[in-house]
Design a protein around this motif. Structure first.
Motif, PDB file in Angstrom:
ATOM      1  N   ARG A 171      -7.407   5.335  14.571  1.00 19.20           N
ATOM      2  CA  ARG A 171      -8.206   4.528  15.495  1.00 19.20           C
ATOM      3  C   ARG A 171      -8.322   3.096  14.983  1.00 19.20           C
ATOM      4  NH1 ARG A 171     -13.416   6.836  15.648  1.00 19.20           N
ATOM      5  NH2 ARG A 171     -12.252   8.710  16.172  1.00 19.20           N
ATOM      6  N   ILE A 172      -8.530   2.933  13.674  1.00 19.91           N
ATOM      7  CA  ILE A 172      -8.636   1.580  13.109  1.00 19.91           C
ATOM      8  C   ILE A 172      -7.338   0.815  13.351  1.00 19.91           C
ATOM      9  CG2 ILE A 172      -8.850   0.265  10.961  1.00 19.91           C
ATOM     10  CD1 ILE A 172     -10.729   2.493   9.949  1.00 19.91           C
ATOM     11  N   GLU A 173      -6.211   1.499  13.145  1.00 21.66           N
ATOM     12  CA  GLU A 173      -4.928   0.827  13.373  1.00 21.66           C
ATOM     13  C   GLU A 173      -4.798   0.377  14.824  1.00 21.66           C
ATOM     14  OE1 GLU A 173      -1.566   3.120  12.007  1.00 21.66           O
ATOM     15  OE2 GLU A 173      -1.876   2.409   9.938  1.00 21.66           O
ATOM     16  N   ARG A 174      -5.177   1.280  15.744  1.00 24.03           N
ATOM     17  CA  ARG A 174      -5.071   0.942  17.175  1.00 24.03           C
ATOM     18  C   ARG A 174      -5.949  -0.249  17.530  1.00 24.03           C
ATOM     19  NH1 ARG A 174      -5.296   6.273  18.375  1.00 24.03           N
ATOM     20  NH2 ARG A 174      -7.508   6.115  18.903  1.00 24.03           N
ATOM     21  N   GLU A 175      -7.176  -0.237  17.043  1.00 25.23           N
ATOM     22  CA  GLU A 175      -8.142  -1.224  17.515  1.00 25.23           C
ATOM     23  C   GLU A 175      -8.057  -2.550  16.778  1.00 25.23           C
ATOM     24  OE1 GLU A 175     -12.018   0.244  18.141  1.00 25.23           O
ATOM     25  OE2 GLU A 175     -11.306   2.003  19.265  1.00 25.23           O
ATOM     26  N   THR A 176      -7.519  -2.569  15.539  1.00 24.72           N
ATOM     27  CA  THR A 176      -7.514  -3.822  14.790  1.00 24.72           C
ATOM     28  C   THR A 176      -6.109  -4.379  14.584  1.00 24.72           C
ATOM     29  OG1 THR A 176      -7.272  -2.721  12.670  1.00 24.72           O
ATOM     30  CG2 THR A 176      -9.521  -3.061  13.461  1.00 24.72           C
ATOM     31  N   GLY A 177      -5.103  -3.558  14.800  1.00 28.76           N
ATOM     32  CA  GLY A 177      -3.741  -4.015  14.532  1.00 28.76           C
ATOM     33  C   GLY A 177      -3.427  -4.091  13.050  1.00 28.76           C
ATOM     34  N   LEU A 178      -4.359  -3.635  12.205  1.00 25.54           N
ATOM     35  CA  LEU A 178      -4.110  -3.623  10.766  1.00 25.54           C
ATOM     36  C   LEU A 178      -3.521  -2.268  10.387  1.00 25.54           C
ATOM     37  CD1 LEU A 178      -7.481  -5.273   9.719  1.00 25.54           C
ATOM     38  CD2 LEU A 178      -5.233  -6.362   9.760  1.00 25.54           C
ATOM     39  N   LYS A 179      -3.144  -2.143   9.101  1.00 25.45           N
ATOM     40  CA  LYS A 179      -2.634  -0.863   8.631  1.00 25.45           C
ATOM     41  C   LYS A 179      -3.790  -0.122   7.972  1.00 25.45           C
ATOM     42  CE  LYS A 179       0.825   0.803   5.288  1.00 25.45           C
ATOM     43  NZ  LYS A 179       1.897   0.298   4.399  1.00 25.45           N
ATOM     44  N   ALA A 180      -3.937   1.156   8.299  1.00 27.76           N
ATOM     45  CA  ALA A 180      -5.022   1.943   7.697  1.00 27.76           C
ATOM     46  C   ALA A 180      -4.441   3.246   7.175  1.00 27.76           C
ATOM     47  CB  ALA A 180      -6.109   2.215   8.734  1.00 27.76           C
ATOM     48  N   ARG A 181      -4.772   3.561   5.921  1.00 30.54           N
ATOM     49  CA  ARG A 181      -4.254   4.796   5.303  1.00 30.54           C
ATOM     50  C   ARG A 181      -5.423   5.582   4.752  1.00 30.54           C
ATOM     51  NH1 ARG A 181       0.543   6.325   6.316  1.00 30.54           N
ATOM     52  NH2 ARG A 181       1.396   6.673   4.227  1.00 30.54           N
ATOM     53  N   THR A 182      -5.356   6.909   4.905  1.00 30.95           N
ATOM     54  CA  THR A 182      -6.403   7.716   4.275  1.00 30.95           C
ATOM     55  C   THR A 182      -6.202   7.664   2.764  1.00 30.95           C
ATOM     56  OG1 THR A 182      -5.079   9.708   4.266  1.00 30.95           O
ATOM     57  CG2 THR A 182      -6.408   9.303   6.237  1.00 30.95           C
ATOM     58  N   ARG A 183      -7.222   8.107   2.030  1.00 30.41           N
ATOM     59  CA  ARG A 183      -7.143   8.064   0.572  1.00 30.41           C
ATOM     60  C   ARG A 183      -5.915   8.822   0.073  1.00 30.41           C
ATOM     61  NH1 ARG A 183     -12.209   9.793  -0.919  1.00 30.41           N
ATOM     62  NH2 ARG A 183     -11.475  11.841  -0.339  1.00 30.41           N
ATOM     63  N   ASP A 184      -5.711  10.018   0.601  1.00 28.90           N
ATOM     64  CA  ASP A 184      -4.585  10.824   0.115  1.00 28.90           C
ATOM     65  C   ASP A 184      -3.249  10.184   0.466  1.00 28.90           C
ATOM     66  OD1 ASP A 184      -6.414  12.547  -0.857  1.00 28.90           O
ATOM     67  OD2 ASP A 184      -6.220  14.030   0.759  1.00 28.90           O
ATOM     68  N   GLU A 185      -3.153   9.649   1.687  1.00 24.99           N
ATOM     69  CA  GLU A 185      -1.904   8.998   2.087  1.00 24.99           C
ATOM     70  C   GLU A 185      -1.614   7.809   1.186  1.00 24.99           C
ATOM     71  OE1 GLU A 185      -1.992   9.720   6.950  1.00 24.99           O
ATOM     72  OE2 GLU A 185      -2.782   7.880   6.077  1.00 24.99           O
ATOM     73  N   PHE A 186      -2.673   7.039   0.909  1.00 32.58           N
ATOM     74  CA  PHE A 186      -2.465   5.812   0.150  1.00 32.58           C
ATOM     75  C   PHE A 186      -2.128   6.123  -1.310  1.00 32.58           C
ATOM     76  CE2 PHE A 186      -3.974   1.360  -1.039  1.00 32.58           C
ATOM     77  CZ  PHE A 186      -2.817   0.791  -0.532  1.00 32.58           C
ATOM     78  N   ALA A 187      -2.726   7.204  -1.828  1.00 31.31           N
ATOM     79  CA  ALA A 187      -2.371   7.645  -3.181  1.00 31.31           C
ATOM     80  C   ALA A 187      -0.892   8.012  -3.204  1.00 31.31           C
ATOM     81  CB  ALA A 187      -3.236   8.837  -3.586  1.00 31.31           C
ATOM     82  N   GLN A 188      -0.458   8.750  -2.184  1.00 33.96           N
ATOM     83  CA  GLN A 188       0.946   9.157  -2.114  1.00 33.96           C
ATOM     84  C   GLN A 188       1.851   7.930  -1.992  1.00 33.96           C
ATOM     85  OE1 GLN A 188       1.813  12.429  -2.577  1.00 33.96           O
ATOM     86  NE2 GLN A 188       3.811  11.465  -2.856  1.00 33.96           N
ATOM     87  N   ASP A 189       1.398   6.922  -1.229  1.00 31.94           N
ATOM     88  CA  ASP A 189       2.196   5.689  -1.108  1.00 31.94           C
ATOM     89  C   ASP A 189       2.443   5.073  -2.481  1.00 31.94           C
ATOM     90  OD1 ASP A 189       2.188   6.012   1.587  1.00 31.94           O
ATOM     91  OD2 ASP A 189       0.633   4.502   1.997  1.00 31.94           O
ATOM     92  N   GLY A 190       1.378   5.068  -3.298  1.00 33.63           N
ATOM     93  CA  GLY A 190       1.506   4.482  -4.636  1.00 33.63           C
ATOM     94  C   GLY A 190       2.501   5.260  -5.479  1.00 33.63           C
ATOM     95  N   ILE A 191       2.449   6.596  -5.378  1.00 33.16           N
ATOM     96  CA  ILE A 191       3.373   7.442  -6.148  1.00 33.16           C
ATOM     97  C   ILE A 191       4.805   7.245  -5.652  1.00 33.16           C
ATOM     98  CG2 ILE A 191       4.016   9.833  -6.575  1.00 33.16           C
ATOM     99  CD1 ILE A 191       0.968  10.480  -6.507  1.00 33.16           C
ATOM    100  N   ASP A 192       4.951   7.235  -4.314  1.00 35.25           N
ATOM    101  CA  ASP A 192       6.293   7.051  -3.747  1.00 35.25           C
ATOM    102  C   ASP A 192       6.884   5.714  -4.169  1.00 35.25           C
ATOM    103  OD1 ASP A 192       5.969   9.463  -2.566  1.00 35.25           O
ATOM    104  OD2 ASP A 192       5.563   8.695  -0.546  1.00 35.25           O
ATOM    105  N   PHE A 193       6.019   4.710  -4.246  1.00 35.88           N
ATOM    106  CA  PHE A 193       6.506   3.380  -4.622  1.00 35.88           C
ATOM    107  C   PHE A 193       7.136   3.408  -6.015  1.00 35.88           C
ATOM    108  CE2 PHE A 193       6.144  -0.952  -6.216  1.00 35.88           C
ATOM    109  CZ  PHE A 193       6.638  -1.685  -5.142  1.00 35.88           C
ATOM    110  N   ILE A 194       6.453   4.110  -6.941  1.00 36.49           N
ATOM    111  CA  ILE A 194       6.986   4.215  -8.302  1.00 36.49           C
ATOM    112  C   ILE A 194       8.304   4.987  -8.290  1.00 36.49           C
ATOM    113  CG2 ILE A 194       6.569   5.158 -10.605  1.00 36.49           C
ATOM    114  CD1 ILE A 194       4.427   3.309 -10.314  1.00 36.49           C
ATOM    115  N   ILE A 195       8.308   6.082  -7.530  1.00 38.33           N
ATOM    116  CA  ILE A 195       9.523   6.891  -7.489  1.00 38.33           C
ATOM    117  C   ILE A 195      10.692   6.084  -6.940  1.00 38.33           C
ATOM    118  CG2 ILE A 195      10.591   8.899  -6.382  1.00 38.33           C
ATOM    119  CD1 ILE A 195       7.928  10.327  -6.592  1.00 38.33           C
TER     120      ILE A 195
END
Ligand SMILES: Nc1ncnc2c1ncn2[C@@H]1O[C@H](COP(=O)(O)OP(=O)(O)OP(=O)(O)O)[C@@H](O)[C@H]1O
Ligand SMILES: [Mg+2]
Lengths: 247, 377
Positions: free
Chosen positions: B223-247
């Protein structure tokens, strides 16, 4: 002197025969060549007799008794042991048949180096599923009969050749098999130990429903035989109660 | 028969220890390397784990991880606050800076600015001092890894630093999960951080959001992404993003993959050789047992028991070795917070099983093939 070969054996197996072979032939592959070591052996071993098998080195004695005790497949022919056509059995059934019915002593003892004499002698009983300590007790009793009860706790490498051979003999007899097959059981023994072993074999292995075949060169014990067979180049050339000249 | 199998194995002390050592070594190599690998790449998510109260992270659409972020205009905060389902939203700065120490050394640090009012964004636990110290002017809180890096063997409390020509005084130590690069981290209030970070117009890195219903964080992020046009990630998703980035951006997975594969190969080699030598040495005994009347099935079981015994002892020693290793280095900041996820011992158990099954099967083929008569010749 030797009697002529008993040709009446040829034909069907008599039901009372302990071992009956018909047309047993065995070939070995030596490189490109095929050598035939046994040429159609027809033989009946009677129960209740001590049968000796003699012959020159390389004549096929070990090969023949290996086939008789179910550990070497004949190229041709059939072998019945107490009425069972053993090479018609499935692999597992044949193994089970050997475990219940056959004891053997070969020139190689193949004792297990890391277990003591008594446990080595107890192997057939343990394999039959007997409790290990009970099996060990029986094995110790057998070692005592062979005069090496005091060596029961020793590892095979701590024993002399003759003592090791007697452990192998104990292992062959401990489960009281109906057929005992021995390849030179007295070769490593002095005269009195040899006698003792032969007496024991007679006690254990010679009875109404039992049979015992012994391969031997040992002329000190020929007098104990009920029947002596001579093998020459893979053929039985003599069958009688005494040894022909030259053996 | 199994008793005999075990005696056959332990009776040959040299090969027995060789086997146990081989298994233990492989287990150690595989378990230890996998443990370091998993813990190291999880460091890619440390920025997220350190702020456990945020359910959703809001950022510029091009931002990728907590450390690779593009700044937002400060109006983003109000936009996010107006989205239904947002319980609270606070500003969060994460920026790189250089710090001059008292001795004149230069050190790269991460400056993290946390919400002035709620202090959301600070790690939960403090090692020294309390979060209240941030209300004093010029205060910063250093993380424990930073302490060991910048002030080895001494207390950093009261130390003065120079950041962007501004004075900063260390007044507390936070208990934080170190970042992947073990950078020194300085926590301060958002308003203070704006002074420490060289200025551009936009300096807000993230908006941290608490959900009215944390279980619905995923829906809220959408909903935040839809209404603000910003990127919004849940805590778990964002943690995974950080891990994926390293990988994706380091050679780490490949390097560790190679070591783990080496562990497996060394295991197969040592164990395979010793085990097949052991079986070959005993082939006459196995043949005699077969002749006497032990079925192939029982012989297979004997070998399985032998393999199982060395496997269990070796595996146990290997895992214990890993535990001691991790425990022995736990005071080293590089290994701070390292733990052994249960999946890793399971993976090495499977590896050990495969090593033994493979070598046992190969060695056993000879035993099962031998004609019983051949061992008496
Ligand atoms: N597995 C085998 N492969 C090839 N040749 C074999 C094999 N087993 C036996 N032979 C050959 O068969 C012949 C008979 O061997 P066997 O062992 O039966 O003789 P033997 O009468 O027991 O001799 P000895 O008195 O020396 O023990 C020998 O020429 C031997 O080389
Ligand atoms: Mg022979």
């Amino acid at each position: 002197m030797g009697t002529p070969i008993d040709t009446s054996a040829i034909g069907g197996c008599k039901p009372e025969a302990a071992i009956c072979t018909r047309g047993v032939t065995r070939d070995f592959q030596a490189g490109q060549q095929t050598i035939t070591v046994l040429h159609g052996i027809d033989l009946d071993i009677r129960a209740g007799e001590l049968t000796f098998l003699v012959g020159e080195s390389g004549s096929g004695k070990t090969t023949l008794i290996s086939i008789m005790c179910g550990i070497l497949w004949p190229t041709l022919g059939e072998v019945k042991v107490f009425g069972t056509d053993i090479y018609q059995l499935g692999d597992t059934d044949l193994v089970e048949f050997r475990l219940q019915n056959i004891g053997f002593i070969f020139q190689q003892y193949n004792l297990i180096p890391s277990i003591d004499a008594a446990n080595n002698a107890a192997v057939p009983l343990i394999a039959q599923g007997m409790d290990r300590l009970e099996a060990r007790d029986k094995a110790v009793a057998m070692l005592e009969k062979l005069n090496i009860g005091d060596q029961a706790d020793k590892l095979p490498r701590q024993l002399s050749g003759g003592q090791q051979q007697r452990v192998a003999i104990a292992r062959a007899l401990v489960h009281e098999p109906r057929l005992v097959v021995c390849d030179e059981p007295t070769a490593a023994l002095d005269a009195s130990s040899g006698r003792r072993v032969m007496d024991l074999l007679r006690d254990v292995a010679v009875a109404e429903d039992r049979a015992c075949i012994i391969v031997t060169h040992d002329n000190r014990i020929f007098d104990l035989a009920d029947r002596i067979l001579v093998l020459e180049d893979g053929r039985i050339t003599h069958d009688g109660t005494d040894v022909p000249e030259g053996h | 028969m199994l008793w005999i199998a075990i005696r056959m194995l332990t009776g040959d002390a040299q090969k027995f220890y060789g086997l146990v050592f081989g298994i233990a070594f492989s287990t150690l190599l595989i378990t230890q390397q996998l443990t370091i690998f998993v813990n190291l790449i999880e460091r890619g998510a440390s920025g997220v784990y350190n702020v456990s109260s945020a359910d959703v992270w809001v950022m510029d659409p091009v931002s990728r991880t907590s450390d690779v972020a593009y700044a937002l205009p400060s109006t983003a905060l109000d936009k996010v606050r107006s989205v239904p389902g947002v319980e609270w939203a606070v500003p969060h700065i994460r920026a790189q800076a250089s710090v001059r120490t008292k001795d004149g050394d230069l050190e790269g640090v991460a400056v993290i600015g946390v919400d002035d009012a709620t202090l959301i964004g600070l790690p939960k636990r403090m090692i020294e001092g309390s979060s209240a110290v941030l209300s004093r002017p010029d205060s910063v809180i250093i993380d424990d890894v930073g302490t060991t890096r910048m002030f080895p063997g001494q207390s950093p409390i009261g130390e003065r630093l120079e950041l962007n020509d501004q004075r900063a005084v260390i007044r507390g130590i936070a208990d934080a999960i170190p970042s992947f690069t073990s950078t020194v981290v300085l926590y301060t209030k958002y308003s203070q951080a704006l002074n420490y970070v060289p200025g551009t117009r936009n300096r807000l890195s993230f908006v941290l959001v608490g959900a009215a219903d944390p279980a619905q964080a995923k829906a809220l992020a959408e909903r935040i992404e839809r209404e603000t046009g910003l990127k919004a990630r849940t805590r778990d998703e964002f943690a995974q993003d950080g891990i994926d980035f390293i990988i994706e951006n380091t050679g780490i997975p490949l390097n560790f993959g190679i070591t783990v594969a080496l562990g497996f190969i060394v295991g197969v080699a040592i164990v395979g050789l010793t085990f097949s030598l052991f079986i070959r040495d005993n082939i006459k005994q196995f043949g005699a047992l077969k002749a006497i009347g032990v079925t192939n099935r029982k012989i297979r079981r004997m070998v399985a028991v032998q393999a199982g015994l060395v496997g269990l002892i070796g595996y146990g020693l290997g895992v214990i070795g890993t535990v001691f290793f991790i425990w022995g280095f736990s005071s080293n900041p590089t290994f701070k917070g390292f733990y052994i996820p249960w999946q890793i011992p399971l993976v090495s158990l499977i590896a050990v099983f495969l090593i033994l099954a493979l070598t046992g099967w190969l060695a056993l083929r000879n035993v099962l093939k031998t004609e019983p008569a051949s061992v008496f010749r």
